[in-house]
Write a protein that holds these residues in place. Structure first.
Motif, PDB file in Angstrom:
ATOM      1  N   GLN A 422      40.954  22.157  73.162  1.00  0.00           N
ATOM      2  CA  GLN A 422      39.541  22.032  73.545  1.00  0.00           C
ATOM      3  C   GLN A 422      38.941  20.741  72.966  1.00  0.00           C
ATOM      4  OE1 GLN A 422      37.122  25.572  72.975  1.00  0.00           O
ATOM      5  NE2 GLN A 422      35.376  24.320  72.391  1.00  0.00           N
ATOM      6  N   CYS A 423      38.073  20.093  73.712  1.00  0.00           N
ATOM      7  CA  CYS A 423      37.433  18.862  73.246  1.00  0.00           C
ATOM      8  C   CYS A 423      36.430  19.193  72.140  1.00  0.00           C
ATOM      9  CB  CYS A 423      36.718  18.164  74.399  1.00  0.00           C
ATOM     10  SG  CYS A 423      35.904  16.618  73.919  1.00  0.00           S
ATOM     11  N   PRO A 424      36.471  18.481  71.018  1.00  0.00           N
ATOM     12  CA  PRO A 424      35.512  18.755  69.935  1.00  0.00           C
ATOM     13  C   PRO A 424      34.098  18.316  70.330  1.00  0.00           C
ATOM     14  CG  PRO A 424      36.822  16.818  69.425  1.00  0.00           C
ATOM     15  CD  PRO A 424      37.416  17.404  70.664  1.00  0.00           C
ATOM     16  N   TYR A 425      33.098  18.953  69.733  1.00  0.00           N
ATOM     17  CA  TYR A 425      31.685  18.624  69.988  1.00  0.00           C
ATOM     18  C   TYR A 425      31.377  18.633  71.486  1.00  0.00           C
ATOM     19  CZ  TYR A 425      32.467  16.840  65.271  1.00  0.00           C
ATOM     20  OH  TYR A 425      32.839  16.701  63.954  1.00  0.00           O
ATOM     21  N   GLU A 426      31.927  19.605  72.178  1.00  0.00           N
ATOM     22  CA  GLU A 426      31.769  19.647  73.627  1.00  0.00           C
ATOM     23  C   GLU A 426      30.283  19.769  73.995  1.00  0.00           C
ATOM     24  OE1 GLU A 426      34.343  21.462  77.318  1.00  0.00           O
ATOM     25  OE2 GLU A 426      34.293  22.540  75.413  1.00  0.00           O
ATOM     26  N   GLY A 427      29.875  18.987  74.964  1.00  0.00           N
ATOM     27  CA  GLY A 427      28.492  18.993  75.420  1.00  0.00           C
ATOM     28  C   GLY A 427      27.612  18.009  74.688  1.00  0.00           C
ATOM     29  N   MET A 428      28.090  17.390  73.599  1.00  0.00           N
ATOM     30  CA  MET A 428      27.309  16.415  72.844  1.00  0.00           C
ATOM     31  C   MET A 428      27.726  14.996  73.230  1.00  0.00           C
ATOM     32  SD  MET A 428      27.240  17.871  68.948  1.00  0.00           S
ATOM     33  CE  MET A 428      27.273  19.622  68.575  1.00  0.00           C
ATOM     34  N   SER A 429      26.768  14.109  73.256  1.00  0.00           N
ATOM     35  CA  SER A 429      27.085  12.696  73.440  1.00  0.00           C
ATOM     36  C   SER A 429      27.605  12.132  72.124  1.00  0.00           C
ATOM     37  CB  SER A 429      25.844  11.918  73.881  1.00  0.00           C
ATOM     38  OG  SER A 429      24.886  11.905  72.819  1.00  0.00           O
ATOM     39  N   ASN A 430      28.189  10.936  72.176  1.00  0.00           N
ATOM     40  CA  ASN A 430      28.666  10.304  70.945  1.00  0.00           C
ATOM     41  C   ASN A 430      27.524  10.082  69.955  1.00  0.00           C
ATOM     42  OD1 ASN A 430      31.282  10.245  71.853  1.00  0.00           O
ATOM     43  ND2 ASN A 430      31.188   8.136  72.593  1.00  0.00           N
ATOM     44  N   HIS A 431      26.381   9.624  70.454  1.00  0.00           N
ATOM     45  CA  HIS A 431      25.233   9.353  69.583  1.00  0.00           C
ATOM     46  C   HIS A 431      24.741  10.643  68.929  1.00  0.00           C
ATOM     47  CE1 HIS A 431      21.651   7.382  68.058  1.00  0.00           C
ATOM     48  NE2 HIS A 431      20.898   8.319  68.614  1.00  0.00           N
ATOM     49  N   GLU A 432      24.655  11.715  69.724  1.00  0.00           N
ATOM     50  CA  GLU A 432      24.204  12.992  69.193  1.00  0.00           C
ATOM     51  C   GLU A 432      25.208  13.536  68.161  1.00  0.00           C
ATOM     52  OE1 GLU A 432      22.976  17.496  70.758  1.00  0.00           O
ATOM     53  OE2 GLU A 432      23.731  15.988  72.165  1.00  0.00           O
ATOM     54  N   THR A 433      26.506  13.339  68.440  1.00  0.00           N
ATOM     55  CA  THR A 433      27.530  13.787  67.498  1.00  0.00           C
ATOM     56  C   THR A 433      27.349  13.122  66.140  1.00  0.00           C
ATOM     57  OG1 THR A 433      29.134  14.185  69.279  1.00  0.00           O
ATOM     58  CG2 THR A 433      30.016  13.892  67.062  1.00  0.00           C
ATOM     59  N   LEU A 434      27.178  11.796  66.127  1.00  0.00           N
ATOM     60  CA  LEU A 434      27.010  11.075  64.860  1.00  0.00           C
ATOM     61  C   LEU A 434      25.751  11.529  64.126  1.00  0.00           C
ATOM     62  CD1 LEU A 434      28.055   7.398  65.736  1.00  0.00           C
ATOM     63  CD2 LEU A 434      29.177   8.961  64.149  1.00  0.00           C
ATOM     64  N   GLN A 435      24.683  11.723  64.880  1.00  0.00           N
ATOM     65  CA  GLN A 435      23.427  12.144  64.247  1.00  0.00           C
ATOM     66  C   GLN A 435      23.564  13.520  63.602  1.00  0.00           C
ATOM     67  OE1 GLN A 435      20.175  11.862  67.061  1.00  0.00           O
ATOM     68  NE2 GLN A 435      19.490   9.960  66.086  1.00  0.00           N
ATOM     69  N   ARG A 436      24.163  14.468  64.321  1.00  0.00           N
ATOM     70  CA  ARG A 436      24.274  15.823  63.798  1.00  0.00           C
ATOM     71  C   ARG A 436      25.243  15.887  62.614  1.00  0.00           C
ATOM     72  NH1 ARG A 436      24.267  20.574  68.125  1.00  0.00           N
ATOM     73  NH2 ARG A 436      23.985  21.643  66.130  1.00  0.00           N
ATOM     74  N   ILE A 437      26.309  15.093  62.661  1.00  0.00           N
ATOM     75  CA  ILE A 437      27.242  15.055  61.522  1.00  0.00           C
ATOM     76  C   ILE A 437      26.525  14.533  60.278  1.00  0.00           C
ATOM     77  CG2 ILE A 437      29.233  13.796  60.597  1.00  0.00           C
ATOM     78  CD1 ILE A 437      30.545  14.071  63.329  1.00  0.00           C
ATOM     79  N   SER A 438      25.695  13.493  60.437  1.00  0.00           N
ATOM     80  CA  SER A 438      24.984  12.928  59.282  1.00  0.00           C
ATOM     81  C   SER A 438      23.995  13.926  58.680  1.00  0.00           C
ATOM     82  CB  SER A 438      24.256  11.644  59.696  1.00  0.00           C
ATOM     83  OG  SER A 438      23.219  11.940  60.628  1.00  0.00           O
ATOM     84  N   ARG A 439      23.556  14.912  59.499  1.00  0.00           N
ATOM     85  CA  ARG A 439      22.622  15.940  59.008  1.00  0.00           C
ATOM     86  C   ARG A 439      23.356  17.168  58.464  1.00  0.00           C
ATOM     87  NH1 ARG A 439      19.118  15.571  64.520  1.00  0.00           N
ATOM     88  NH2 ARG A 439      18.152  13.516  64.160  1.00  0.00           N
TER      89      ARG A 439
END
Length: 487
Positions: A422-439
């Motif tokens: 399965q693709c990780p962070y499915e449904g998230m854009s790259n930008h959203e992925t980085l933002q949520r990881i930083s939080r």
């Protein structure tokens, strides 16, 4: 010998007829310019034999003279069934015939010609002779190759005591194959099985497939592109197209085809020097490169089950148990631990860059290639190209790569393993992925993932690189989990 004497000493024809009566199967003439077909015999024709291929499921030891000892994995050609047994000829190992219980075998389908050890595609008559006469082969070695003089037919080349003999394998109108016109076979495998057991019909035993000459360990890894034949496109990724090919006409290889527009060719020589020094059973083995002209070829060993990600999504991969997935994780950690010891940073560790062999062995691929890609192709500003969802925050944002950034990627690979691709962070854009990881967001625990493995994944995703474990520790801890969960 017979054709030579008959042609040059015709006045002794009566004497030759006494020695070689009409209808006998002649020996092929090694000096003939074209392959000779053995003369047809007069025994009645029974038509094409049905396909009767079997695979041995369990070892069996013969208990009487009429039985055949076989080992698990052997391939057999069934001649006929007798009660609860099949009279079969062994296709693997030393050719022999006997009875095997039907409870020990299962019907099998013919393997593709390219997978057969006796089939050599794309070689000439002269090359066949050179291979068979090499020191690795003894009398009785044989191979089958496409016929040079008749498209669609084949040639059987056999090493005899005095040289190499060639027989034409012709194709009948109904698709059957034959050496002798009155004896047809539905496949080359079954034709060989028959003539292994009845080798006197061609006057030369067929003992073992020809041993190919291994490519030498070149001091200069640069090889001419003409040595490689691209046969089937396997896929495309960040590093170009990947093809299944043949090296020197017989050795299966994987060929990565890279355009010069995407790669910093000035750094290729240095990178190749690094790659050829890395040898480990959990790393894809580099065979050769073709960097003179375009496109660039990077030639490696071929792993027939493809990428780990594709394999996990296949029907075979979907039924793998968590203990098997743990063995995959341990194999990848072992390969990465070797790279870590040598201070080599992968930069793009993911299930798509791990390859799987027929024996379910996993090997890490494409290590170091990311450094060769053009900056504008593989950079944070090109978010559509950089694999953000596998990349550590410090690498995605500031291009700081280290073994610890590879450890972050390994945690994502574990997620891919236990979600079966399965693709990780499915449904998230790259930008959203980085933002949520930083939080502080982290991927959830997959249903098939043991709790202790998920705890390791979370350690791999520590925002501070210094708090992440190294690969040697990951290999040891994953191995311990696997041993505890082994049935």
């Amino acid at each position: 010998m017979e054709p030579f004497l008959r042609k040059r000493l015709t006045f002794l024809s009566f004497f030759w007829d006494k020695i070689w009566p009409a209808g006998a199967a002649p020996s092929p003439d090694p000096d003939a310019e074209v392959e000779r077909e053995p003369a047809p015999r007069v025994e009645p024709c029974s038509g094409p034999a049905p396909a009767r291929l079997f695979r041995v499921l369990h070892d069996f030891r013969a208990q009487s003279a009429g039985q055949l000892s076989v080992s698990r994995g052997d391939r057999l050609y069934g001649l006929r069934e007798e009660g609860g047994c099949v009279l079969a000829c062994r296709l693997t190992g030393w050719p022999s015939t006997g009875l095997v219980p039907l409870t020990h075998v299962a019907k099998a389908t013919p393997e593709p010609l390219s997978d057969q050890p006796w089939y050599f595609s794309g070689i000439s008559r002269t090359q066949a002779q050179q291979l068979l006469l090499s020191p690795a082969n003894a009398p009785g070695a044989f191979l089958i190759r496409p016929s040079e003089s008749c498209h669609g037919d084949f040639s059987l080349s056999v090493r005899a005591q005095t040289g190499v003999l060639h027989y034409r394998v012709s194709t009948a109108a109904d698709g059957g194959l034959y050496l002798q016109k009155d004896r047809l076979f539905p496949s080359l495998e079954e034709l060989l099985a028959y003539y292994k057991a009845n080798w006197k019909l061609i006057q030369n035993p067929l003992l073992q497939p020809c041993v190919p000459q291994k490519p030498p360990e070149w001091d200069e890894w640069e090889r001419p592109r003409s040595e490689f034949t691209l046969r089937r496109k396997l896929g495309r990724g960040y590093f170009g197209e990947v093809w299944e090919g043949l090296w020197l006409g017989f050795m299966p290889v994987a060929v990565k085809v890279i355009r010069a527009a995407d790669m910093k060719l000035t750094d290729l020589a240095q990178e190749i020097r690094t790659l050829k020094s890395l040898r480990h059973e959990r790393l894809i083995r580099l065979h050769a490169v073709c960097s003179a002209g375009e496109p660039v070829y990077i030639v490696t060993e071929l792993m027939r089950k493809g990428s780990l990600r594709a394999f996990l999504g296949s029907p075979e991969g979907q039924v793998l148990s968590p203990p098997v997935l743990l063995t995959f994780a341990c194999q990848v950690a072992e390969g990465m631990s070797y790279l870590e010891e040598r201070r080599v940073v992968h930069r793009d560790l993911a299930a798509r860059n791990v390859l799987v062999g027929d024996d379910l062995a996993c090997k890490v691929a494409d290590f170091g290639l990311a450094r060769l890609l053009k900056d504008d192709f593989y950079s944070p500003s090109s978010s559509s190209q950089i694999p953000v969802k596998w990349t550590a925050p410090e690498a995605a944002s500031y291009r700081v790569y280290s073994p610890k950034s590879d450890v972050w990627s390994f945690g994502v690979l574990l997620y891919e393993l236990f979600t079966y691709g399965q693709c990780p962070y499915e449904g998230m854009s790259n930008h959203e992925t980085l933002q949520r990881i930083s939080r502080g967001y982290r991927l959830p625990r997959p249903a098939a993932c043991p709790a202790e493995v998920y705890a390791l994944m979370l350690e791999c995703w520590s925002y501070n690189p210094d708090l992440r474990p190294d690969f040697s520790a990951l290999q040891e801890r994953l191995g311990a989990v696997g041993r505890r969960r082994r049935p």
